[in-house]
Design an enzyme around this catalytic site. Sequence first.
Site, PDB file in Angstrom:
ATOM      1  N   GLY A   1       0.819  -1.208   0.000  1.00 38.05           N
ATOM      2  CA  GLY A   1       0.000   0.000   0.000  1.00 38.05           C
ATOM      3  C   GLY A   1       0.846   1.248   0.000  1.00 38.05           C
ATOM      4  O   GLY A   1       0.338   2.354   0.143  1.00 38.05           O
TER       5      GLY A   1
ATOM      6  N   GLU B   1       5.094  -6.695   1.832  1.00 43.22           N
ATOM      7  CA  GLU B   1       5.163  -7.309   0.498  1.00 43.22           C
ATOM      8  C   GLU B   1       4.881  -6.266  -0.574  1.00 43.22           C
ATOM      9  O   GLU B   1       3.884  -6.343  -1.271  1.00 43.22           O
ATOM     10  CB  GLU B   1       4.168  -8.469   0.419  1.00 43.22           C
ATOM     11  CG  GLU B   1       2.828  -8.116   1.022  1.00 43.22           C
ATOM     12  CD  GLU B   1       1.875  -9.270   1.101  1.00 43.22           C
ATOM     13  OE1 GLU B   1       2.303 -10.370   1.455  1.00 43.22           O
ATOM     14  OE2 GLU B   1       0.699  -9.046   0.799  1.00 43.22           O
ATOM     15  N   PRO B   2       5.779  -5.313  -0.726  1.00 43.30           N
ATOM     16  CA  PRO B   2       5.567  -4.261  -1.718  1.00 43.30           C
ATOM     17  C   PRO B   2       5.872  -4.730  -3.138  1.00 43.30           C
ATOM     18  O   PRO B   2       6.761  -5.554  -3.349  1.00 43.30           O
ATOM     19  CB  PRO B   2       6.548  -3.170  -1.302  1.00 43.30           C
ATOM     20  CG  PRO B   2       7.555  -3.835  -0.436  1.00 43.30           C
ATOM     21  CD  PRO B   2       7.048  -5.177  -0.017  1.00 43.30           C
ATOM     22  N   GLY B   3       5.113  -4.199  -4.078  1.00 34.75           N
ATOM     23  CA  GLY B   3       5.407  -4.418  -5.489  1.00 34.75           C
ATOM     24  C   GLY B   3       5.807  -3.083  -6.082  1.00 34.75           C
ATOM     25  O   GLY B   3       6.972  -2.795  -6.347  1.00 34.75           O
TER      26      GLY B   3
ATOM     27  N   ARG C   1      -2.256   0.785 -17.449  1.00 35.20           N
ATOM     28  CA  ARG C   1      -2.607   1.541 -16.244  1.00 35.20           C
ATOM     29  C   ARG C   1      -3.332   2.865 -16.517  1.00 35.20           C
ATOM     30  O   ARG C   1      -4.319   3.164 -15.837  1.00 35.20           O
ATOM     31  CB  ARG C   1      -1.373   1.786 -15.361  1.00 35.20           C
ATOM     32  CG  ARG C   1      -0.735   0.492 -14.851  1.00 35.20           C
ATOM     33  CD  ARG C   1       0.339   0.765 -13.802  1.00 35.20           C
ATOM     34  NE  ARG C   1      -0.225   1.103 -12.523  1.00 35.20           N
ATOM     35  CZ  ARG C   1      -0.271   2.316 -12.001  1.00 35.20           C
ATOM     36  NH1 ARG C   1       0.227   3.336 -12.644  1.00 35.20           N
ATOM     37  NH2 ARG C   1      -0.818   2.505 -10.833  1.00 35.20           N
TER      38      ARG C   1
ATOM     39  N   TYR D   1      -6.809   2.264 -14.793  1.00 35.42           N
ATOM     40  CA  TYR D   1      -6.897   2.884 -13.464  1.00 35.42           C
ATOM     41  C   TYR D   1      -6.922   4.406 -13.520  1.00 35.42           C
ATOM     42  O   TYR D   1      -6.902   5.047 -12.480  1.00 35.42           O
ATOM     43  CB  TYR D   1      -5.661   2.505 -12.624  1.00 35.42           C
ATOM     44  CG  TYR D   1      -5.441   1.049 -12.368  1.00 35.42           C
ATOM     45  CD1 TYR D   1      -6.416   0.286 -11.730  1.00 35.42           C
ATOM     46  CD2 TYR D   1      -4.233   0.441 -12.706  1.00 35.42           C
ATOM     47  CE1 TYR D   1      -6.186  -1.051 -11.469  1.00 35.42           C
ATOM     48  CE2 TYR D   1      -3.996  -0.896 -12.439  1.00 35.42           C
ATOM     49  CZ  TYR D   1      -4.976  -1.638 -11.824  1.00 35.42           C
ATOM     50  OH  TYR D   1      -4.747  -2.958 -11.558  1.00 35.42           O
TER      51      TYR D   1
ATOM     52  N   CYS E   1      -6.931  -0.190 -31.656  1.00 36.30           N
ATOM     53  CA  CYS E   1      -8.244   0.277 -32.054  1.00 36.30           C
ATOM     54  C   CYS E   1      -9.182   0.330 -30.856  1.00 36.30           C
ATOM     55  O   CYS E   1     -10.149  -0.425 -30.743  1.00 36.30           O
ATOM     56  CB  CYS E   1      -8.792  -0.606 -33.171  1.00 36.30           C
ATOM     57  SG  CYS E   1      -7.788  -0.431 -34.645  1.00 36.30           S
ATOM     58  N   GLU E   2      -8.822   1.163 -29.936  1.00 37.34           N
ATOM     59  CA  GLU E   2      -9.580   1.498 -28.726  1.00 37.34           C
ATOM     60  C   GLU E   2      -9.109   2.908 -28.384  1.00 37.34           C
ATOM     61  O   GLU E   2      -8.108   3.366 -28.935  1.00 37.34           O
ATOM     62  CB  GLU E   2      -9.194   0.595 -27.545  1.00 37.34           C
ATOM     63  CG  GLU E   2      -9.497  -0.865 -27.694  1.00 37.34           C
ATOM     64  CD  GLU E   2     -10.946  -1.233 -27.499  1.00 37.34           C
ATOM     65  OE1 GLU E   2     -11.693  -0.432 -26.895  1.00 37.34           O
ATOM     66  OE2 GLU E   2     -11.334  -2.314 -27.972  1.00 37.34           O
TER      67      GLU E   2
ATOM     68  N   TYR F   1       3.418  -3.277 -12.907  1.00 33.69           N
ATOM     69  CA  TYR F   1       2.169  -3.542 -13.614  1.00 33.69           C
ATOM     70  C   TYR F   1       2.205  -3.008 -15.048  1.00 33.69           C
ATOM     71  O   TYR F   1       1.194  -2.586 -15.589  1.00 33.69           O
ATOM     72  CB  TYR F   1       0.964  -2.974 -12.832  1.00 33.69           C
ATOM     73  CG  TYR F   1       0.984  -3.435 -11.400  1.00 33.69           C
ATOM     74  CD1 TYR F   1       0.682  -4.753 -11.081  1.00 33.69           C
ATOM     75  CD2 TYR F   1       1.382  -2.591 -10.368  1.00 33.69           C
ATOM     76  CE1 TYR F   1       0.747  -5.216  -9.779  1.00 33.69           C
ATOM     77  CE2 TYR F   1       1.457  -3.034  -9.057  1.00 33.69           C
ATOM     78  CZ  TYR F   1       1.145  -4.341  -8.772  1.00 33.69           C
ATOM     79  OH  TYR F   1       1.215  -4.795  -7.482  1.00 33.69           O
TER      80      TYR F   1
END
Length: 410
Positions: free
Chosen positions: A227, A268-270, A307, A311, A337-338, A365
């Site tokens: 977090g 446990e950070p990413g 992302r 997000y 094509c989006e 990510y």
Amino acid sequence: MKLEKNKYKFGGADLVSLAEQFGTPLYVYDENTFVSQYKRLTNAFKGVNLKIKYACKALSNQAILKVFKKIGSGLDAVSIQEVQLGLKAGYAPEEILFTPNGVSFEEIKMGVDAGVVINIDNISILEHFGHEYGSKVPCCIRLNPHIMAGGHHHIQTGHIDSKFGISVHQLRHVERIIKTYNIQVTGLHVHTGSEILDSGVFLRAAELMFEAAQQFKDLLFIDFGSGFKVAYKENDVTTDIEELGAELSKRFKQFCKEYGRDLELWFEPGKFLVSEGGILLVKVNTVKQTMATVFAGVDSGQNHLIRPMFYDSYHHIVNISNPEGKPRIYTVVGYICETDTFGWDRKLSEVREGDVLAIMNAGAYGFTMSNNYNSRLRPAEVLIRDAKAELIRRRENLDDLLLTQVDIKI
Ligand SMILES: *Cc1c(COP(=O)(O)O)cnc(C)c1O
């Protein structure tokens, strides 16, 4: 990334040259940035028995797993495949925490057979686990303290309707199951979500964990998840790691005294470990003037870095080919094509077709969420060590797209 003598350098390597050498789109990672983030965290928690379990879903290339293994990290794996990748990279089973959500008991069993630490986040699985293993295999329990972290609603995992964890309000039920099967609970775990703005929220979650911990007599560790918020934009509020480290360490030591045993404190950070150490280099295919804006269309899209679209995340963008150019406003878009917009109305130094843009903070990510939509190939990845870049994943080709397809007679 630093501008030195009119060249953008990352980990000491010249980024435009890397784009020329390896082609674009290209994920570039800097080992030094990963290591310094790791050290920042461990330095902030001096005086407690701290263990870092790198959340490898953020960036799971074998080379990166080995970097973290070398500097003393363990691993947080959310699928049996991540467990297998961790073992392949050289982690000992006991260094891996397996934190799946919504998986079958078969997958949990595979984790037990591999010898990793199992984190259980569902009462029915806990009961099944007790029935199968009794006191023979210890486990960790993932609790949901119902603390709301800030940030995008897609990345909040600790609120009341979240599918993650066992509610702290169900502890009596948990207790009954543990007694029935004599389950050895050696760890408690909480992961409230991805964006905690101040250490106060963390400490509130910690208090709930300490309270719950009194009911478990065999604990060896408490895992406070992750977090940690990193800055994507200038002036972004970030987690004050040093302040959190000082406060939580003090409170943790006091708790250990009350509990009567020196426990390990796990994180446990990413994102915190790998976000800033990654940059996505893309090339400008087209510059398109419309009535509303000027589009810079690049040779990448939501298929390589989702992302911003998924997000609404901000990723800073820099035109590294034209450091001296006049600043102008552009909307940077992909070739899918989006509506795959990397950034609206960004001030970039004048963009010309063929220029290379750097999309910052793309280590976490980025590649791991990439896909082959539009039958586009995924980028190559390079790792910079001692100012030199080594290829750690080759670019895909058409054969890769067909690799798993079965050619039938039609
Ligand atoms: C994703 C995840 C993390 C890492 O989260 P970051 O925001 O990248 O630090 C940690 N623990 C669990 C259980 C996760 O699912």
